[in-house]
Design an enzyme around this catalytic site. Structure first.
Site, short mmCIF file in Angstrom:
data_model
loop_
_atom_site.label_atom_id
_atom_site.label_comp_id
_atom_site.label_asym_id
_atom_site.label_seq_id
_atom_site.Cartn_x
_atom_site.Cartn_y
_atom_site.Cartn_z
N ASN A 96 86.90 21.41 -20.16
CA ASN A 96 86.63 20.48 -21.54
C ASN A 96 87.95 19.80 -22.34
O ASN A 96 88.46 20.92 -22.60
CB ASN A 96 86.03 21.00 -22.71
N ASP A 118 84.69 7.56 -22.22
CA ASP A 118 82.82 7.44 -22.53
C ASP A 118 83.83 6.71 -23.96
O ASP A 118 84.28 6.63 -24.67
CB ASP A 118 81.56 8.44 -22.67
N LYS A 122 78.72 4.63 -30.90
CA LYS A 122 78.01 4.44 -32.37
C LYS A 122 79.25 5.74 -33.92
O LYS A 122 79.74 5.73 -32.93
CB LYS A 122 77.19 4.90 -32.17
#
Length: 213
Positions: A96, A118, A122
Site C-alpha cells: 500500500n 483513483d 468526493k
C-alpha cells in the site's frame, strides 16, 4: 481498479519471488542490491496490470523500476507481463502507498510515477488522493533532492487538485499539458487506462513536479 478475485493469486506470487518481493521492508535503503546492477530507481505507485512499467523497463534499460500495487488479483497480471519479457530491471511489490516510509529510505528514489490514480472526487475522501499533502510528505522523504513526480490522468478535477497541491507543497511544476496525445510523443509509454480513455477521445493530462533543490 477492479478485478475479479483470483484464489490462486497467493500461490502464483509465491512462485515468482524473483519478480515480486515478498518481504520488501528488509530492503529499505538497499534496493539497488536486488537488481543486477546499480542504476537510478524509478517507482510507480499503482502499477495495475503492468503495461506501463514493463514498457518503461524495455525502453530504459539503464534504469531500475519498482512497481507498487495493493490488489493481488491485479498485480498477478503485472507479474505475468514481466515473465513474458527478457527484462531484469523490474521488481514488483504487493504493498500500500500509505507505507512508503517503511519500504524506502531517504533519497532512495529518483523518479516517481502516478498514473491514472483513483481521483476520489468526493471532498470527504480527499485524504485518499495520492497527491494529498500526507502522501507528498512521504514522496519527498524517499526521493532524491533532485527528484521528480510524473503524473498522468484523465480526470480534470484530480489534475487541477494535484497542480495546486504540488505548488503549495513546494514542488516546481514543469511540462504541464492538457492534451498529452496531441503532442504525439513517441517516447510516451501508455498504460492500459490511457489507451482506453484516449480511444474514447478523452484528453490525457500530464505534469512533471520537481523538488526544489
Amino acid at each position: 481498479m477492479r478485478a475479479r478475485h483470483k484464489p490462486w493469486a497467493d500461490e502464483y506470487l509465491n512462485k515468482n519471488k524473483d519478480i515480486i518481493e515478498p518481504e520488501p521492508k528488509q530492503f529499505k535503503g538497499n534496493w539497488k542490491s536486488l537488481f543486477e546492477s546499480e542504476k537510478p530507481i524509478h517507482l510507480e505507485i499503482g502499477t495495475g496490470k503492468g503495461q506501463f512499467i514493463v514498457g518503461m523497463a524495455k525502453q530504459y534499460p539503464e534504469i531500475n523500476f519498482i512497481g507498487l500495487e495493493v490488489v493481488k488479483s491485479i498485480i498477478v497480471s503485472a507479474v505475468e507481463k514481466v515473465k513474458e519479457t527478457d527484462i531484469h530491471n523490474v521488481r514488483l511489490l504487493n504493498e500500500n502507498a500509505e507505507n512508503l516510509s517503511e519500504l524506502f529510505a531517504e533519497g532512495e528514489i529518483d523518479t516517481l510515477y502516478l498514473n491514472f490514480s483513483d481521483p476520489w472526487p468526493k471532498n470527504r475522501h480527499e485524504k485518499r488522493r495520492l497527491t494529498f499533502p500526507a502522501f507528498l510528505e512521504q514522496y519527498k522523504a524517499i526521493m532524491k533532492k533532485s527528484g521528480q513526480i510524473i503524473l498522468k490522468t484523465d480526470n480534470r478535477g484530480l489534475f487541477e487538485y494535484s497542480l495546486t497541491s504540488f505548488s503549495k507543497f513546494g514542488f516546481v511544476l514543469e511540462d504541464v499539458t492538457l492534451d498529452l496525445h496531441a503532442e504525439d510523443d513517441p517516447n510516451n509509454i501508455k498504460t492500459e487506462y490511457e489507451e482506453k480513455f484516449s480511444a474514447k477521445g478523452l484528453p490525457i493530462y500530464r505534469c512533471v513536479a520537481k523538488l526544489k533543490s
